[in-house]
Design a protein around this motif. Structure first.
Motif, short mmCIF file in Angstrom:
data_model
loop_
_atom_site.label_atom_id
_atom_site.label_comp_id
_atom_site.label_asym_id
_atom_site.label_seq_id
_atom_site.Cartn_x
_atom_site.Cartn_y
_atom_site.Cartn_z
N PHE A 38 -0.69 -1.46 -2.88
CA PHE A 38 0.55 -1.50 -2.13
C PHE A 38 1.56 -0.52 -2.73
CE2 PHE A 38 1.06 -4.41 -5.63
CZ PHE A 38 2.37 -4.24 -6.04
N HIS A 39 2.58 -0.18 -1.94
CA HIS A 39 3.64 0.71 -2.41
C HIS A 39 4.91 -0.11 -2.56
CE1 HIS A 39 1.33 4.42 -1.93
NE2 HIS A 39 0.89 3.91 -0.79
N ASP A 40 5.44 -0.16 -3.76
CA ASP A 40 6.65 -0.93 -4.03
C ASP A 40 7.85 0.02 -4.08
OD1 ASP A 40 8.70 -2.53 -4.93
OD2 ASP A 40 7.45 -3.66 -6.32
N GLY A 86 16.58 6.69 -0.47
CA GLY A 86 17.20 5.39 -0.66
C GLY A 86 16.45 4.24 -0.01
N TYR A 87 15.40 4.54 0.75
CA TYR A 87 14.65 3.49 1.44
C TYR A 87 14.01 2.52 0.44
CZ TYR A 87 11.02 1.24 4.25
OH TYR A 87 10.21 0.32 4.87
N ARG A 88 14.10 1.22 0.74
CA ARG A 88 13.53 0.19 -0.14
C ARG A 88 12.76 -0.84 0.69
NH1 ARG A 88 17.15 -3.02 -3.24
NH2 ARG A 88 18.50 -3.06 -1.43
N SER A 89 11.55 -1.13 0.30
CA SER A 89 10.70 -2.11 0.97
C SER A 89 9.37 -2.12 0.24
CB SER A 89 10.50 -1.73 2.44
OG SER A 89 9.73 -2.69 3.12
N ILE A 90 8.52 -3.06 0.56
CA ILE A 90 7.14 -3.06 0.07
C ILE A 90 6.23 -2.77 1.26
CG2 ILE A 90 5.27 -4.55 -0.76
CD1 ILE A 90 7.29 -5.89 -2.60
N HIS A 91 5.30 -1.85 1.06
CA HIS A 91 4.36 -1.48 2.12
C HIS A 91 2.92 -1.77 1.69
CE1 HIS A 91 6.96 1.67 4.45
NE2 HIS A 91 7.65 0.59 4.15
N GLN A 92 2.15 -2.28 2.62
CA GLN A 92 0.72 -2.46 2.41
C GLN A 92 0.00 -2.06 3.69
OE1 GLN A 92 -1.50 -3.83 -0.35
NE2 GLN A 92 -2.66 -2.57 1.06
N VAL A 93 -1.01 -1.22 3.58
CA VAL A 93 -1.81 -0.82 4.74
C VAL A 93 -3.10 -1.64 4.75
CG1 VAL A 93 -3.09 1.07 5.83
CG2 VAL A 93 -0.85 1.50 4.77
N ALA A 117 -5.96 9.83 13.97
CA ALA A 117 -6.87 8.75 13.61
C ALA A 117 -6.57 8.15 12.24
CB ALA A 117 -8.32 9.24 13.65
N ARG A 118 -5.85 8.91 11.39
CA ARG A 118 -5.54 8.41 10.05
C ARG A 118 -4.09 7.92 9.92
NH1 ARG A 118 -8.25 13.19 8.09
NH2 ARG A 118 -6.30 13.96 7.21
N MET A 119 -3.36 7.93 11.00
CA MET A 119 -1.97 7.47 10.97
C MET A 119 -1.96 5.96 10.72
SD MET A 119 1.04 8.50 13.68
CE MET A 119 0.65 10.26 13.54
N GLN A 120 -1.26 5.55 9.67
CA GLN A 120 -1.38 4.18 9.20
C GLN A 120 -0.41 3.19 9.83
OE1 GLN A 120 -0.78 4.77 4.97
NE2 GLN A 120 -2.89 5.42 4.65
N ASP A 121 0.58 3.66 10.56
CA ASP A 121 1.63 2.76 11.03
C ASP A 121 1.80 2.76 12.54
OD1 ASP A 121 2.60 5.32 11.17
OD2 ASP A 121 4.58 4.84 10.38
N ILE A 122 0.76 3.10 13.29
CA ILE A 122 0.86 3.01 14.75
C ILE A 122 1.06 1.55 15.15
CG2 ILE A 122 -0.45 3.23 16.89
CD1 ILE A 122 -1.46 5.90 15.91
N GLY A 123 0.34 0.66 14.47
CA GLY A 123 0.58 -0.77 14.61
C GLY A 123 1.31 -1.25 13.36
N GLY A 124 2.52 -1.76 13.54
CA GLY A 124 3.32 -2.17 12.38
C GLY A 124 3.75 -3.62 12.45
N LEU A 125 3.72 -4.26 11.30
CA LEU A 125 4.13 -5.66 11.17
C LEU A 125 5.21 -5.74 10.11
CD1 LEU A 125 3.39 -8.53 12.20
CD2 LEU A 125 1.80 -8.69 10.28
N GLU A 161 0.17 -1.19 9.23
CA GLU A 161 1.09 -1.21 8.10
C GLU A 161 1.93 -2.48 8.11
OE1 GLU A 161 3.62 2.26 6.33
OE2 GLU A 161 4.89 1.20 7.78
N LEU A 162 1.97 -3.14 6.96
CA LEU A 162 2.82 -4.31 6.75
C LEU A 162 4.00 -3.91 5.88
CD1 LEU A 162 3.45 -7.40 6.73
CD2 LEU A 162 1.98 -7.55 4.71
#
Length: 356
Positions: free
Chosen positions: A132-134, A143-150, A92-100, A167-168
């Motif tokens: 957000f996570h930068d 090495g992963y690089r991206s910006i994430h916002q839930v 229920a707390r998984m943030q990226d089941i729906g991802g954009l 998750e965006l």
């Protein structure tokens, strides 16, 4: 209630907790995966609403051109893997089941999009959570690089779905080709590199490639390699690329995929697509099927997606399935090149750096 939502069972918190526990204990039967499927399908409608809202907001940035926007429902093997890796993770707390995902041409455009979307009130029915996570300014250790916002859905319409998380990801095309190369090499080597599995040499290769791409984009390099000169980084990357035969493996994989269904000719309608990548045959060849569905048929797409995943789980042969939504068939491969084992951009940029 929307007819599509009304057809889906909404699992209780107790059912979701029980499903997560069963996965971790290795006791998951068909009923557990049915609960997970129902929970995943609940994310489909609000995820499409989030995409529509974001596209409307992006009209405020007419100077930012050629953004690629795509959505997906998380693959069941990825949900299972996440539950197994993190003991305290709850479904229920998984943030990226729906991802954009938003893919921009360059760093400047990424931060313009981030400035518009990653703030309170940016999308009417979706509330950004916990900042957000930068991972561009501070890359992940792999090495992963991206910006994430839930975002948390909190709308008046479909209030029964309030609380669902989405998750965006906002990244450049170069960051995208690195991330998909990690997945493609994982498919080739039958290792889940994305989840931290695999040998140390491959992990080192991904980190060095990430550092090289950071230099190209003028962003902070992974801390582990921050003190290396460009020449030192180039030499290390050249050596390990040769040792692992990266170019041969990636070139060979791309040539072994055959698209066996005609791509739909639609430039304007947002369609759902079920992608199905078969296991390698005796000659190492794979086939990919691309199956389009209009929005009114998304429930059929979800059922096909789940059926293909169940078949792949039974066979354990490396076949894959994915359900996505993207505008224009030509953008399917751009948004999810991993399903086509396509690393052309990654290879081009890696060669360019190594050859100086």
């Amino acid at each position: 209630m929307d007819a599509k939502v009304d057809q889906i069972k909404k699992p209780t918190k107790a059912q979701l907790k029980s499903a997560g526990d069963a996965i971790r204990q290795g006791k998951a039967g068909p009923e557990v995966f049915e609960v997970l499927k129902d929970w995943r399908n609940l994310h489909s409608l609000p995820l499409s609403m989030l995409q529509t809202s974001i596209k409307t907001k992006l009209h405020r940035l007419p100077e930012v051109k050629d953004l690629l926007i795509a959505q997906r429902l998380k693959r069941m093997p990825s949900i299972v893997s996440k539950l197994q890796r993190f003991e305290t993770m709850q479904v229920a707390r998984m943030q990226d089941i729906g991802g954009l995902r938003i893919i921009a041409k360059n760093i400047v455009d990424v931060y313009k999009v981030k400035g518009l979307l990653c703030q309170a009130g940016s999308t009417a029915a979706f509330l950004p959570t916990n900042g957000f996570h930068d991972y561009i300014q501070t890359p992940k250790k792999d090495g992963y690089r991206s910006i994430h916002q839930v975002f948390r859905y909190q709308g008046k319409k479909h209030a029964e779905l309030n609380g669902l998380l989405f998750e965006l990801q906002i990244r450049t095309a170069l960051q995208h080709c690195w991330a998909t190369a990690v997945e493609i090499l994982g498919i080739i080597e039958r290792e889940n590199f994305k989840s931290g599995e695999g040998g140390d040499d491959f992990k080192t290769f991904f980190k060095l490639a990430s550092a090289a791409f950071s230099l190209k984009e003028g962003t902070p390099v992974l801390e582990e390699y921050a003190t290396l000169s460009k020449e030192e980084l180039r030499n290390r990357l050249k050596d390990i690329t040769s040792k692992l035969q990266i170019f041969a493996k990636l070139d060979g994989a791309a040539g072994g995929v055959h698209v066996c269904a005609q791509m739909p000719n639609s430039k304007h309608e947002d369609l759902y697509y079920v992608l199905s990548l078969t296991a390698p045959d005796a000659l190492g060849k794979r086939q990919i099927r691309v199956m389009p569905f209009i929005s009114k048929m998304v429930d059929m797409a979800e059922n096909l997606y789940a059926a293909l995943e169940a078949e792949a789980e039974q066979r354990h042969d490396g076949s894959l399935a994915l359900l996505i939504n993207v505008k224009g068939a030509k953008n399917i491969k751009k948004a999810y090149p991993n399903f086509f084992l396509d690393t052309q951009i990654f290879i081009k940029e890696l060669r360019k750096f190594i050859e100086g």
